[in-house]
Design an enzyme around this catalytic site. Structure first.
Site, short mmCIF file in Angstrom:
data_model
loop_
_atom_site.label_atom_id
_atom_site.label_comp_id
_atom_site.label_asym_id
_atom_site.label_seq_id
_atom_site.Cartn_x
_atom_site.Cartn_y
_atom_site.Cartn_z
N GLU A 171 0.82 -1.21 0.00
CA GLU A 171 0.00 0.00 0.00
C GLU A 171 0.86 1.26 0.00
OE1 GLU A 171 -4.09 -1.39 2.16
OE2 GLU A 171 -2.29 -1.34 3.39
N GLU A 201 -4.02 -9.28 4.13
CA GLU A 201 -4.75 -8.91 5.34
C GLU A 201 -5.92 -9.84 5.66
OE1 GLU A 201 -2.91 -5.01 3.88
OE2 GLU A 201 -3.77 -6.83 3.01
#
Length: 282
Positions: A134, A154
């Site tokens: 990210e 995640e």
């Protein structure tokens, strides 16, 4: 034992390995016009701790007001990993309040990177997972080493990705591939990321940093006022109706048209010489 984590090719960092003196490094080149930021916890695959995130925020903040800096390169120490995201060993015993406080700190880091007016790109040297992936997505563009991999694991850990990838990844990849990555946690190779347009170029492992510096030198040689203006036009115009986007573009264009760099650039072209551009003043 389980095979669940094997595809990710990393594990929590060992508890007894010495930490480097500085978890984030910054070096300046070409008369301070190029800043290279290096995530510096190679012993932990550059996993990001709370303190490391705060250091990165402070460094980007300081670069933002250094007028001499014209371009920023973000990379990781070593050849194994750019960053595997948040340090899961540090998170293991966090309370809910600790977790939310760290989340706010990391949000501030990613926002600071996304909002930097100067061009900033990532040289991904190996694994880029979770918050590391990210962080790379938060910059203007990505180049990668041939051994790089990108993943958002995640969901495998019981989390919805929260560092920007649900918004950013579908802008870099086809929507279906972005969703598959976010839902399965399976990583993609640098070659696949390049084929799909997430990565601009792939380089041999030992050649990545030189390639990044070559791009940085090219950007730094251009008018920083013009470069920052077109970056802002792209950022503000993205997703807008076409005439609104063009209006934003024209505002940026007219600012550059009345700037001394325009006279210098056209003069240099006609005189067959290298231009000397001013540091950005807006």
């Amino acid at each position: 034992m389980t095979d669940r984590w094997k595809a990710l090719d990393f594990a929590p960092p060992a508890a007894d390995v010495a930490e480097p003196e500085s978890s984030v490094l910054v070096d300046y080149f070409a008369g301070d016009s190029i800043a290279v930021i290096t995530l510096n916890r190679p012993q932990a695959d550059n996993a990001i701790t709370t303190e490391m995130g705060a250091s990165l925020t402070a460094i980007v903040d300081s670069i933002a007001v250094r007028t001499a800096v014209r371009v920023v390169v973000l990379t990781g120490a070593g050849e194994r990993a750019f960053s595997v995201g948040s340090d899961l060993r540090q998170r293991r015993d966090m309370t809910k309040e600790d977790w939310l406080r760290q989340r706010q700190d990391f949000d501030r880091t990613l926002y600071t990177v996304r909002q930097l007016r100067k061009p900033i790109f990532t040289a991904v040297n190996g694994v880029a997972y979770g918050g590391g992936c990210e962080l790379a997505q938060s910059t203007d563009f990505i180049i990668a080493s041939e051994n790089a991999t990108f993943g958002q694991p995640e969901a495998m850990l019981g989390l919805a990705a929260g560092g920007g990838s649900p918004a950013l990844l579908p802008r870099l990849l086809p929507r279906g591939m972005a969703l598959q990555m976010l839902m399965t946690g399976d990583p993609i190779t640098a070659q696949e990321a390049y084929r799909l347009g997430m990565v601009n170029a792939i380089h041999a492992v030992g050649e990545l940093k030189d390639a990044a510096k070559k791009i940085a030198h090219k950007i730094a040689s251009n008018s920083p006022t013009a470069v920052q203006a077109v970056k802002r036009a792209v950022q503000l115009g993205e997703g807008q109706p076409i005439e609104q986007a063009i209006a934003i573009m024209m505002d940026a264009h007219w600012r550059s048209a009345v700037h001394p760099d325009r006279i210098e650039g056209i003069g240099a072209f006609n005189e067959d010489r290298d231009p000397t551009f001013q540091d950005s003043d807006f």
